[in-house]
Scaffold this motif. Structure first.
Motif, PDB file in Angstrom:
ATOM      1  N   HIS A   1       0.834  -1.208   0.000  1.00  0.00           N
ATOM      2  CA  HIS A   1       0.000   0.000   0.000  1.00  0.00           C
ATOM      3  C   HIS A   1       0.861   1.247   0.000  1.00  0.00           C
ATOM      4  CE1 HIS A   1      -2.970  -2.981   1.132  1.00  0.00           C
ATOM      5  NE2 HIS A   1      -3.881  -2.120   0.729  1.00  0.00           N
ATOM      6  N   LYS A   2       0.242   2.330  -0.420  1.00  0.00           N
ATOM      7  CA  LYS A   2       0.938   3.615  -0.514  1.00  0.00           C
ATOM      8  C   LYS A   2       0.479   4.502   0.631  1.00  0.00           C
ATOM      9  CE  LYS A   2       1.897   7.320  -3.736  1.00  0.00           C
ATOM     10  NZ  LYS A   2       1.685   7.817  -5.093  1.00  0.00           N
ATOM     11  N   GLY A   3       1.085   4.339   1.774  1.00  0.00           N
ATOM     12  CA  GLY A   3       0.778   5.170   2.922  1.00  0.00           C
ATOM     13  C   GLY A   3      -0.302   4.571   3.810  1.00  0.00           C
ATOM     14  N   ALA A   4      -0.338   5.063   5.048  1.00  0.00           N
ATOM     15  CA  ALA A   4      -1.274   4.539   6.048  1.00  0.00           C
ATOM     16  C   ALA A   4      -2.723   4.893   5.716  1.00  0.00           C
ATOM     17  CB  ALA A   4      -0.904   5.071   7.429  1.00  0.00           C
ATOM     18  N   LEU A   5      -2.961   6.034   5.089  1.00  0.00           N
ATOM     19  CA  LEU A   5      -4.325   6.419   4.718  1.00  0.00           C
ATOM     20  C   LEU A   5      -4.885   5.458   3.669  1.00  0.00           C
ATOM     21  CD1 LEU A   5      -6.601   8.476   5.085  1.00  0.00           C
ATOM     22  CD2 LEU A   5      -5.588   9.790   3.227  1.00  0.00           C
ATOM     23  N   HIS A   6      -4.078   5.156   2.681  1.00  0.00           N
ATOM     24  CA  HIS A   6      -4.474   4.200   1.645  1.00  0.00           C
ATOM     25  C   HIS A   6      -4.782   2.836   2.261  1.00  0.00           C
ATOM     26  CE1 HIS A   6      -3.234   1.642  -2.047  1.00  0.00           C
ATOM     27  NE2 HIS A   6      -4.480   2.037  -2.207  1.00  0.00           N
ATOM     28  N   LEU A   7      -3.918   2.383   3.141  1.00  0.00           N
ATOM     29  CA  LEU A   7      -4.126   1.107   3.826  1.00  0.00           C
ATOM     30  C   LEU A   7      -5.395   1.145   4.677  1.00  0.00           C
ATOM     31  CD1 LEU A   7      -3.007  -1.736   4.699  1.00  0.00           C
ATOM     32  CD2 LEU A   7      -1.970  -0.514   6.613  1.00  0.00           C
ATOM     33  N   GLY A   8      -5.579   2.214   5.439  1.00  0.00           N
ATOM     34  CA  GLY A   8      -6.730   2.324   6.334  1.00  0.00           C
ATOM     35  C   GLY A   8      -8.055   2.317   5.602  1.00  0.00           C
ATOM     36  N   LEU A   9      -8.155   3.073   4.523  1.00  0.00           N
ATOM     37  CA  LEU A   9      -9.410   3.113   3.766  1.00  0.00           C
ATOM     38  C   LEU A   9      -9.710   1.771   3.110  1.00  0.00           C
ATOM     39  CD1 LEU A   9      -9.161   6.674   2.182  1.00  0.00           C
ATOM     40  CD2 LEU A   9     -10.619   5.930   4.059  1.00  0.00           C
ATOM     41  N   ASN A  10      -8.673   1.132   2.587  1.00  0.00           N
ATOM     42  CA  ASN A  10      -8.879  -0.197   2.013  1.00  0.00           C
ATOM     43  C   ASN A  10      -9.303  -1.205   3.076  1.00  0.00           C
ATOM     44  OD1 ASN A  10      -8.507  -0.052  -0.819  1.00  0.00           O
ATOM     45  ND2 ASN A  10      -6.311   0.074  -0.555  1.00  0.00           N
ATOM     46  N   MET A  11      -8.696  -1.131   4.260  1.00  0.00           N
ATOM     47  CA  MET A  11      -9.027  -2.087   5.321  1.00  0.00           C
ATOM     48  C   MET A  11     -10.446  -1.889   5.836  1.00  0.00           C
ATOM     49  SD  MET A  11      -6.673  -4.232   5.701  1.00  0.00           S
ATOM     50  CE  MET A  11      -6.327  -4.070   3.976  1.00  0.00           C
ATOM     51  N   ILE A  12     -10.879  -0.650   5.967  1.00  0.00           N
ATOM     52  CA  ILE A  12     -12.250  -0.390   6.425  1.00  0.00           C
ATOM     53  C   ILE A  12     -13.246  -1.003   5.444  1.00  0.00           C
ATOM     54  CG2 ILE A  12     -13.985   1.426   6.739  1.00  0.00           C
ATOM     55  CD1 ILE A  12     -11.721   3.148   7.940  1.00  0.00           C
ATOM     56  N   SER A  13     -13.068  -0.722   4.171  1.00  0.00           N
ATOM     57  CA  SER A  13     -13.988  -1.274   3.158  1.00  0.00           C
ATOM     58  C   SER A  13     -13.907  -2.787   3.115  1.00  0.00           C
ATOM     59  CB  SER A  13     -13.644  -0.710   1.781  1.00  0.00           C
ATOM     60  OG  SER A  13     -13.730   0.678   1.779  1.00  0.00           O
ATOM     61  N   GLN A  14     -12.702  -3.308   3.138  1.00  0.00           N
ATOM     62  CA  GLN A  14     -12.518  -4.752   3.046  1.00  0.00           C
ATOM     63  C   GLN A  14     -13.128  -5.478   4.238  1.00  0.00           C
ATOM     64  OE1 GLN A  14      -8.762  -6.236   1.408  1.00  0.00           O
ATOM     65  NE2 GLN A  14      -8.432  -7.181   3.403  1.00  0.00           N
ATOM     66  N   LEU A  15     -12.938  -4.947   5.429  1.00  0.00           N
ATOM     67  CA  LEU A  15     -13.471  -5.611   6.622  1.00  0.00           C
ATOM     68  C   LEU A  15     -14.989  -5.482   6.723  1.00  0.00           C
ATOM     69  CD1 LEU A  15     -10.667  -4.722   9.172  1.00  0.00           C
ATOM     70  CD2 LEU A  15     -11.205  -6.980   8.251  1.00  0.00           C
ATOM     71  N   VAL A  16     -15.531  -4.298   6.418  1.00  0.00           N
ATOM     72  CA  VAL A  16     -16.979  -4.097   6.522  1.00  0.00           C
ATOM     73  C   VAL A  16     -17.723  -5.014   5.553  1.00  0.00           C
ATOM     74  CG1 VAL A  16     -18.842  -2.460   6.044  1.00  0.00           C
ATOM     75  CG2 VAL A  16     -16.903  -1.759   7.438  1.00  0.00           C
ATOM     76  N   PHE A  17     -17.330  -4.986   4.288  1.00  0.00           N
ATOM     77  CA  PHE A  17     -18.029  -5.792   3.293  1.00  0.00           C
ATOM     78  C   PHE A  17     -17.587  -7.248   3.323  1.00  0.00           C
ATOM     79  CE2 PHE A  17     -18.324  -1.481   1.513  1.00  0.00           C
ATOM     80  CZ  PHE A  17     -19.702  -1.394   1.409  1.00  0.00           C
ATOM     81  N   GLY A  18     -16.313  -7.485   3.539  1.00  0.00           N
ATOM     82  CA  GLY A  18     -15.787  -8.846   3.503  1.00  0.00           C
ATOM     83  C   GLY A  18     -16.326  -9.728   4.603  1.00  0.00           C
ATOM     84  N   ILE A  19     -16.383  -9.219   5.824  1.00  0.00           N
ATOM     85  CA  ILE A  19     -16.892 -10.031   6.939  1.00  0.00           C
ATOM     86  C   ILE A  19     -18.355 -10.382   6.716  1.00  0.00           C
ATOM     87  CG2 ILE A  19     -17.488  -9.945   9.395  1.00  0.00           C
ATOM     88  CD1 ILE A  19     -14.827  -8.492   9.853  1.00  0.00           C
TER      89      ILE A  19
END
Length: 187
Positions: free
Chosen positions: A122-140
């Protein structure tokens, strides 16, 4: 022979029983060759069951998220460059690109792991954080309903599909992040 009532017909044809409920239009007009009774089906014993929720533990979503977060922090701490936007944390060998950046311009099309490995970087913590929020909310949510195997297939196809789209649209620019997989599970 003509019959004028059900009683007359049932004397000769015992299958036509007056005790069996029949439709009103046939009750008094029995025909010797057409002896039948109309019965309604029994009421259903239970309502149709809805598909029950699987409630499986979201192992794939949590595992891929943990690997992406651990990978980001391991390389960011190693490079001593932990920031919100820059740099790309992870080795260049994991980035997706078909041709490396100038001045090398090396052809790396034969390195097929890049089609899937770029989702770990990932490119920076913001990029990682936004991807993780979306991935965890929808993925779970999706994984508990459809199971880990289905989600893994959809996610992986999204990652590879994202790489193929970037291969056609921007050959020279490196691609990082799990957005292709996240867009696949979002729909």
């Amino acid at each position: 022979m003509e019959y004028h009532s059900v009683a007359e017909a049932s004397a000769e044809y015992p299958l036509l029983d007056p005790a069996v409920p029949q439709a009103p239009e046939f009750r008094e007009q029995a025909h010797p060759t057409l002896i039948y009774s109309i019965q309604t089906p029994p009421p259903p014993t239970s309502l149709p069951t809805q598909r029950t929720r699987r409630s499986e533990f979201p192992i794939f979503t949590l595992t891929i998220s943990f690997v992406q977060i651990a990978n980001y922090f391991a390389y960011a701490i190693e490079d001593k460059q932990l920031s919100w936007h820059l740099p790309i944390s992870g080795p260049e060998v994991l980035w997706f690109t078909l041709v490396t950046e100038y001045p090398q311009c090396k052809d790396v099309r034969h390195q097929l792991w890049r089609f899937a490995s770029y989702c770990l970087v990932h490119k920076g913590a913001l990029h990682l954080g936004l991807n993780m929020i979306s991935q965890l909310v929808f993925g779970i949510f999706l994984e508990t309903n459809h199971g880990p195997l289905r989600l893994m297939v959809v996610y992986t196809l999204g990652v590879i599909g994202g790489a193929l789209v970037c291969a056609v649209s921007s050959v020279y620019h490196p691609v990082v992040g799990c957005s292709g997989g996240v867009y696949a599970i979002v729909g």
